[in-house]
Design a protein around this motif. Structure first.
Motif, mmCIF file in Angstrom:
data_model
loop_
_atom_site.group_PDB
_atom_site.id
_atom_site.type_symbol
_atom_site.label_atom_id
_atom_site.label_comp_id
_atom_site.label_asym_id
_atom_site.label_seq_id
_atom_site.Cartn_x
_atom_site.Cartn_y
_atom_site.Cartn_z
ATOM 1 N N ARG A 189 0.836 -1.209 0.000
ATOM 2 C CA ARG A 189 0.000 0.000 0.000
ATOM 3 C C ARG A 189 0.869 1.257 0.000
ATOM 4 N NH1 ARG A 189 -3.218 -3.359 3.378
ATOM 5 N NH2 ARG A 189 -2.268 -2.518 5.288
ATOM 6 N N MET A 190 1.968 1.232 0.737
ATOM 7 C CA MET A 190 2.890 2.369 0.727
ATOM 8 C C MET A 190 3.515 2.532 -0.654
ATOM 9 S SD MET A 190 4.883 1.783 4.344
ATOM 10 C CE MET A 190 3.985 1.433 5.857
ATOM 11 N N SER A 191 3.874 1.413 -1.262
ATOM 12 C CA SER A 191 4.454 1.461 -2.601
ATOM 13 C C SER A 191 3.453 1.998 -3.617
ATOM 14 C CB SER A 191 4.920 0.056 -3.010
ATOM 15 O OG SER A 191 5.402 0.040 -4.328
ATOM 16 N N ASP A 192 2.176 1.632 -3.455
ATOM 17 C CA ASP A 192 1.139 2.130 -4.366
ATOM 18 C C ASP A 192 1.027 3.650 -4.284
ATOM 19 O OD1 ASP A 192 0.541 -0.409 -5.243
ATOM 20 O OD2 ASP A 192 -1.113 -0.707 -3.844
ATOM 21 N N LEU A 193 1.182 4.201 -3.086
ATOM 22 C CA LEU A 193 1.127 5.658 -2.937
ATOM 23 C C LEU A 193 2.281 6.329 -3.683
ATOM 24 C CD1 LEU A 193 0.163 6.017 0.842
ATOM 25 C CD2 LEU A 193 -1.305 6.427 -1.142
ATOM 26 N N ALA A 194 3.480 5.728 -3.568
ATOM 27 C CA ALA A 194 4.637 6.297 -4.257
ATOM 28 C C ALA A 194 4.507 6.170 -5.773
ATOM 29 C CB ALA A 194 5.915 5.593 -3.788
ATOM 30 N N ALA A 195 3.732 5.187 -6.223
ATOM 31 C CA ALA A 195 3.603 4.931 -7.660
ATOM 32 C C ALA A 195 2.410 5.647 -8.285
ATOM 33 C CB ALA A 195 3.474 3.421 -7.903
ATOM 34 N N TRP A 196 1.556 6.277 -7.490
ATOM 35 C CA TRP A 196 0.304 6.818 -8.014
ATOM 36 C C TRP A 196 0.543 7.854 -9.122
ATOM 37 C CZ3 TRP A 196 -2.932 10.851 -9.005
ATOM 38 C CH2 TRP A 196 -4.290 10.566 -9.097
ATOM 39 N N ILE A 197 1.352 8.841 -8.859
ATOM 40 C CA ILE A 197 1.593 9.893 -9.860
ATOM 41 C C ILE A 197 2.413 9.374 -11.044
ATOM 42 C CG2 ILE A 197 2.683 12.124 -10.285
ATOM 43 C CD1 ILE A 197 1.961 12.938 -7.447
ATOM 44 N N PRO A 198 3.577 8.729 -10.811
ATOM 45 C CA PRO A 198 4.356 8.264 -11.971
ATOM 46 C C PRO A 198 3.621 7.246 -12.841
ATOM 47 C CG PRO A 198 5.325 7.515 -9.899
ATOM 48 C CD PRO A 198 4.300 8.520 -9.548
ATOM 49 N N ALA A 199 2.741 6.413 -12.260
ATOM 50 C CA ALA A 199 1.993 5.451 -13.064
ATOM 51 C C ALA A 199 1.053 6.159 -14.027
ATOM 52 C CB ALA A 199 1.212 4.501 -12.161
ATOM 53 N N ARG A 200 0.395 7.196 -13.551
ATOM 54 C CA ARG A 200 -0.513 7.950 -14.425
ATOM 55 C C ARG A 200 0.256 8.811 -15.426
ATOM 56 N NH1 ARG A 200 -2.614 5.833 -10.451
ATOM 57 N NH2 ARG A 200 -4.852 5.391 -10.291
ATOM 58 N N LEU A 201 1.435 9.239 -15.049
ATOM 59 C CA LEU A 201 2.279 9.957 -16.002
ATOM 60 C C LEU A 201 2.733 9.018 -17.122
ATOM 61 C CD1 LEU A 201 3.680 12.616 -16.682
ATOM 62 C CD2 LEU A 201 5.604 11.884 -15.254
ATOM 63 N N LEU A 202 3.084 7.786 -16.762
ATOM 64 C CA LEU A 202 3.443 6.802 -17.791
ATOM 65 C C LEU A 202 2.240 6.446 -18.643
ATOM 66 C CD1 LEU A 202 5.469 4.944 -19.105
ATOM 67 C CD2 LEU A 202 5.034 3.251 -17.299
ATOM 68 N N SER A 203 1.056 6.417 -18.039
ATOM 69 C CA SER A 203 -0.169 6.177 -18.810
ATOM 70 C C SER A 203 -0.347 7.248 -19.875
ATOM 71 C CB SER A 203 -1.380 6.167 -17.865
ATOM 72 O OG SER A 203 -2.587 6.152 -18.584
ATOM 73 N N LEU A 204 -0.121 8.504 -19.518
ATOM 74 C CA LEU A 204 -0.177 9.595 -20.498
ATOM 75 C C LEU A 204 0.867 9.408 -21.590
ATOM 76 C CD1 LEU A 204 -0.635 12.658 -18.115
ATOM 77 C CD2 LEU A 204 -2.328 11.809 -19.744
ATOM 78 N N THR A 205 2.040 8.948 -21.183
ATOM 79 C CA THR A 205 3.121 8.747 -22.146
ATOM 80 C C THR A 205 2.766 7.666 -23.161
ATOM 81 O OG1 THR A 205 4.646 9.281 -20.333
ATOM 82 C CG2 THR A 205 5.605 8.424 -22.362
ATOM 83 N N PHE A 206 2.038 6.638 -22.716
ATOM 84 C CA PHE A 206 1.616 5.582 -23.649
ATOM 85 C C PHE A 206 0.836 6.179 -24.813
ATOM 86 C CE2 PHE A 206 1.601 1.778 -20.476
ATOM 87 C CZ PHE A 206 2.985 1.732 -20.559
ATOM 88 N N GLY A 207 0.008 7.175 -24.518
ATOM 89 C CA GLY A 207 -0.770 7.800 -25.581
ATOM 90 C C GLY A 207 0.103 8.519 -26.582
ATOM 91 N N ILE A 208 1.196 9.105 -26.104
ATOM 92 C CA ILE A 208 2.117 9.820 -26.992
ATOM 93 C C ILE A 208 2.961 8.827 -27.792
ATOM 94 C CG2 ILE A 208 4.048 11.448 -27.070
ATOM 95 C CD1 ILE A 208 2.967 12.628 -24.445
ATOM 96 N N ALA A 209 3.396 7.769 -27.127
ATOM 97 C CA ALA A 209 4.294 6.808 -27.761
ATOM 98 C C ALA A 209 3.562 5.749 -28.573
ATOM 99 C CB ALA A 209 5.150 6.120 -26.691
ATOM 100 N N ASP A 211 -0.769 4.513 -29.975
ATOM 101 C CA ASP A 211 -1.949 4.937 -30.741
ATOM 102 C C ASP A 211 -2.742 5.930 -29.896
ATOM 103 O OD1 ASP A 211 -4.182 5.216 -32.293
ATOM 104 O OD2 ASP A 211 -4.922 3.172 -32.006
ATOM 105 N N LEU A 212 -2.612 7.211 -30.218
ATOM 106 C CA LEU A 212 -3.259 8.249 -29.411
ATOM 107 C C LEU A 212 -4.777 8.118 -29.446
ATOM 108 C CD1 LEU A 212 -3.031 10.763 -27.671
ATOM 109 C CD2 LEU A 212 -2.950 12.144 -29.769
ATOM 110 N N ALA A 213 -5.339 7.814 -30.618
ATOM 111 C CA ALA A 213 -6.799 7.689 -30.729
ATOM 112 C C ALA A 213 -7.311 6.552 -29.855
ATOM 113 C CB ALA A 213 -7.188 7.470 -32.185
ATOM 114 N N GLY A 214 -6.630 5.414 -29.902
ATOM 115 C CA GLY A 214 -7.045 4.292 -29.060
ATOM 116 C C GLY A 214 -6.875 4.589 -27.593
ATOM 117 N N TRP A 215 -5.796 5.303 -27.257
ATOM 118 C CA TRP A 215 -5.570 5.661 -25.861
ATOM 119 C C TRP A 215 -6.649 6.605 -25.345
ATOM 120 C CZ3 TRP A 215 -4.626 10.393 -23.513
ATOM 121 C CH2 TRP A 215 -4.199 10.335 -22.190
ATOM 122 N N LEU A 216 -7.078 7.544 -26.175
ATOM 123 C CA LEU A 216 -8.114 8.486 -25.760
ATOM 124 C C LEU A 216 -9.421 7.785 -25.435
ATOM 125 C CD1 LEU A 216 -7.470 11.424 -28.260
ATOM 126 C CD2 LEU A 216 -7.101 11.437 -25.791
#
Length: 295
Positions: A189-209, A211-216
């Motif tokens: 649970r502590m690790s999940d807190l540390a990963a919350w922001i970077p995981a969503r930042l990587l999720s955004l990066t997936f859209g850039i790297a 298929d942006l349309a599919g990611w949207l």
């Protein structure tokens, strides 16, 4: 210099991974042996585990601060480089995934399962699991492992220095390898807190790297899912960002039944390529931050 240090450490770490050398997990495992002996009534050892992570993180952060304050910032970079090389890395995955893809190509799903069963979560190692479920579980484990051992470390290193990078990576190690199993869920649970922001930042990066349309089309299920863990966020985002049904084995088998035996290797290559392109996006973004003077 932050960009140069991280880039050099990343390149060295990738080379070590290809040679299956210097496992950071093994380093943490040996360090945690100090907490494997606990007194009766204190079997979880939560305080000891946190101390074994917080102490080196604090000392490294303090050393970095003192060197900067005394005008010796350059002296900290070699230390940061060495620590990053140890913190990052997924040695052993390359060989296992190659054997898994070859077994899938032969149609030998039992052999494929034996190759990867130790990499799967404990509750997903059932020998009777379907090939589709096994592959999705492996893909998720791969993405989470790379995220925790590269992107998580990179994020906290850039944001808060080497001390926070050690702390974040240490929490992951506690959740996976702490000798007293009852404490692992709390560490997770502590690790999940540390990963919350970077995981969503990587999720955004997936859209850039990818298929942006599919990611949207999938983004509302990830960015708005406050309680979703890193693995869920990454799987949903990657599924939308990848083309060719790379993370949809059931649909792939219906659309391309004659190519089913090639699905395992093709899907893993797509996931790894997406992660590699995402890291390139992060490095380019870091370079822009350095040029603009933010970092």
């Amino acid at each position: 210099m932050v960009l140069v240090v991280f880039l050099l450490a990343y390149m060295v770490r990738r080379r070590l991974d290809s040679l299956d050398m210097l496992s950071g997990d093994e380093v943490w495992r040996r360090w945690f042996r100090n907490g494997s002996r606990v007194r009766a009534g204190h079997e979880s050892g939560i305080a000891i585990g946190l101390a074994l992570v917080v102490l080196p993180a604090f000392l490294l952060g303090l050393a970095e601060y003192l060197l900067v304050a005394s005008g010796w910032r350059m002296a900290a970079y070699p230390l940061e480089f060495l620590v990053l090389v140890v913190l990052m890395g997924t040695p052993g995955w390359r060989q296992v995934l190659r054997a898994y893809a070859e077994a899938w190509q032969r149609g030998d799903m039992q052999s494929a399962w034996h190759h990867v069963k130790d990499l799967l979560p404990a509750d997903e190692r059932g020998a009777a699991v379907s090939p589709e479920a096994m592959h999705l579980s492996l893909s998720k484990a791969l993405m989470v492992s790379v995220f925790q051992r590269f992107f998580l470390v990179a994020f906290w290193y850039v944001v808060g220095g080497i001390g926070l990078a050690v702390l974040a990576r240490g929490l992951v190690a506690l959740a996976d390898q702490w000798p007293q199993a009852p404490a692992r869920p709390r560490f997770a649970r502590m690790s999940d807190l540390a990963a919350w922001i970077p995981a969503r930042l990587l999720s955004l990066t997936f859209g850039i790297a990818g298929d942006l349309a599919g990611w949207l089309r999938e983004t509302r299920h990830t960015l708005t899912g406050v309680t979703k863990k890193a693995g869920e966020v990454l799987m949903i985002s990657a599924n939308g960002s990848l083309t060719g049904y790379a993370l949809d084995p059931s649909r792939f088998s219906r659309v391309h039944p004659d190519e089913w035996t090639a699905f395992g290797g093709r899907s893993l290559r797509a996931v790894r390529d997406l992660l590699n392109r995402s890291m390139l996006v992060w490095i380019c973004t870091l370079a822009l931050l350095v040029i603009s003077g933010v970092v």
